[in-house]
Design an enzyme around this catalytic site. Structure first.
Site, short mmCIF file in Angstrom:
data_model
loop_
_atom_site.label_atom_id
_atom_site.label_comp_id
_atom_site.label_asym_id
_atom_site.label_seq_id
_atom_site.Cartn_x
_atom_site.Cartn_y
_atom_site.Cartn_z
N ARG A 184 14.55 -2.99 7.11
CA ARG A 184 14.06 -2.39 8.16
C ARG A 184 14.18 -3.28 9.20
NH1 ARG A 184 8.08 -0.14 6.39
NH2 ARG A 184 7.54 -1.19 8.63
N ARG A 202 12.18 -7.14 1.59
CA ARG A 202 12.05 -5.90 1.29
C ARG A 202 13.19 -5.05 1.60
NH1 ARG A 202 6.74 -2.61 3.74
NH2 ARG A 202 7.63 -2.97 5.63
N ARG A 245 -5.35 2.44 12.36
CA ARG A 245 -4.83 0.78 12.35
C ARG A 245 -5.73 0.39 13.74
NH1 ARG A 245 0.71 1.36 10.23
NH2 ARG A 245 1.41 -0.78 10.24
N ARG A 247 3.92 -8.70 13.52
CA ARG A 247 3.02 -7.29 13.08
C ARG A 247 1.85 -8.00 12.18
NH1 ARG A 247 7.51 -5.50 9.39
NH2 ARG A 247 6.01 -3.89 8.70
N LYS A 260 0.88 -1.28 0.03
CA LYS A 260 0.00 0.00 0.15
C LYS A 260 0.80 1.26 0.08
CE LYS A 260 -0.88 -0.51 5.18
NZ LYS A 260 0.07 -1.33 5.07
P1 AMP Z 1 4.43 0.65 8.89
O1 AMP Z 1 5.53 1.30 8.23
O2 AMP Z 1 3.04 1.42 8.50
O3 AMP Z 1 4.46 -0.77 8.75
O4 AMP Z 1 4.59 1.00 10.35
C1 AMP Z 1 5.73 0.49 11.18
C2 AMP Z 1 5.45 0.56 12.63
O5 AMP Z 1 5.39 1.87 12.91
C3 AMP Z 1 4.35 -0.38 12.97
O6 AMP Z 1 4.63 -1.75 13.06
C4 AMP Z 1 3.75 0.25 14.14
O7 AMP Z 1 4.74 -0.07 15.42
C5 AMP Z 1 4.26 1.62 13.98
N1 AMP Z 1 3.06 2.37 13.59
C6 AMP Z 1 2.77 2.96 12.33
N2 AMP Z 1 1.46 3.50 12.13
C7 AMP Z 1 0.79 3.24 13.21
C8 AMP Z 1 -0.40 3.45 13.70
N3 AMP Z 1 -1.45 4.19 12.90
N4 AMP Z 1 -0.66 3.02 14.88
C9 AMP Z 1 0.02 2.38 15.72
N5 AMP Z 1 1.31 2.20 15.44
C10 AMP Z 1 1.70 2.61 14.18
#
Ligand code: AMP
Length: 216
Positions: free
Chosen positions: A160, A127, A88, A171, A13
Site C-alpha cells: 500500500r 504488509r 476514527r 499515521r 483489526k
Molecule cells: P485504513 O485502511 O483503515 O488504514 O485507512 C487508510 C486511510 O484511509 C487512512 O490513513 C485515512 O487516510 C483514510 N481513512 C480510512 N478510514 C477513515 C476514517 N474513518 N476517517 C478518516 N479517514 C479515514
C-alpha cells in the site's frame, strides 16, 4: 450484532474483522477499503481522498460520515455489521451514535486491539495486499506461497502506498492524536473490551471469539 473494531493501523483489526465477518455472516465495513477502491477507480470521492490518504492524514469527517451513512442503509446491514477503521475521531463517533440510536441502543461491543509501536511498524512495513480481493499478507509473518501473487485469486500483490516509513510514522501520530481518545469515549459507555493483538492471527481470533461470545 453491531461491532466496532478499534485500534492503531497495523494492529490486525482488518484481518480479524474479515474472519469474524465470514463466521457471523455479517458485513465488514472498512472505510479504508471503500476509499482505496474509490481512489483506484478515480471517482470524485477518490480524487478528493487521495492526497489525504497518501500523506497518512485522515480524510475529512463529513466525507467518511457520508460514506458510512449510505452504506448502513443497505439491506445486508440489517442483521448487524463490523466497522473496521470507522469511527476514527470523536465527531465520527457522535455521528455514528446518532445514526444507530434511532431504532435501538446502538452498539453491542467495541473491541480495542492493542500492540506495541515496534510491532505495529514491523507489521505495517512488511504488509502486502491484493488489490483484487483485499487479502492481506506479510512478507515474514504470513507470506503468500508465491511472493508476488495472491493465494486466493492470483492477483499481483502490492505494498500500500501509505505503508512506507514516513507515512507509517504520520499515521501512528494521527492515531495517537485523533483516534486514541475514542477509547475513553467508549469506555465511558461501558461497551469497550480490550484485545491483546500480539501473537498469531489465530491466537488473536480466539480472544476475539471469547470477547464476542460473552455478549448476551
Ligand atoms: P485504513 O485502511 O483503515 O488504514 O485507512 C487508510 C486511510 O484511509 C487512512 O490513513 C485515512 O487516510 C483514510 N481513512 C480510512 N478510514 C477513515 C476514517 N474513518 N476517517 C478518516 N479517514 C479515514
Amino acid at each position: 450484532m453491531r461491532l466496532i473494531f478499534l485500534g492503531p493501523p497495523g494492529v490486525g483489526k482488518g484481518t480479524q474483522a474479515q474472519k469474524l465477518s465470514a463466521q457471523l455472516r455479517i458485513p465488514k465495513i472498512s472505510t479504508g477499503d471503500i476509499l482505496r477502491e474509490a481512489v483506484s477507480k478515480k471517482t470524485a470521492l477518490g480524487l478528493d481522498a487521495r492526497s489525504f490518504m497518501e500523506s497518512g492524514k485522515l480524510v475529512p469527517d463529513e466525507v467518511v460520515i457520508g460514506i458510512i451513512r449510505e452504506r448502513m442503509i443497505e439491506a445486508d446491514c440489517r442483521k448487524g455489521f463490523i466497522l473496521d477503521g470507522f469511527p476514527r475521531t470523536e465527531p465520527q463517533a457522535r455521528a455514528l451514535a446518532l445514526m444507530l440510536n434511532r431504532d435501538r441502543p446502538g452498539l453491542d461491543r467495541v473491541l480495542n486491539f492493542e500492540l506495541s509501536e515496534t510491532e505495529l511498524v514491523r507489521r505495517l512495513s512488511g504488509r502486502r495486499s491484493c488489490p483484487n480481493c483485499q487479502a492481506v499478507y506479510h512478507v515474514e509473518l504470513n507470506p503468500s506461497r508465491n511472493p508476488d501473487r495472491c493465494d486466493r485469486c492470483d492477483g499481483k500483490l502490492i505494498q500500500r502506498s501509505d505503508d512506507h516509513p514516513e507515512t507509517i510514522r504520520k499515521r501512528l501520530e494521527v492515531y495517537q492524536a485523533q483516534t486514541l481518545p475514542l477509547i475513553r469515549f467508549y469506555e465511558g459507555q461501558g461497551v469497550l473490551t480490550r484485545i491483546d493483538g500480539s501473537g498469531s492471527p489465530d491466537g488473536v481470533y480466539q480472544r476475539v471469539m471469547s470477547a464476542v461470545g460473552k455478549l448476551p
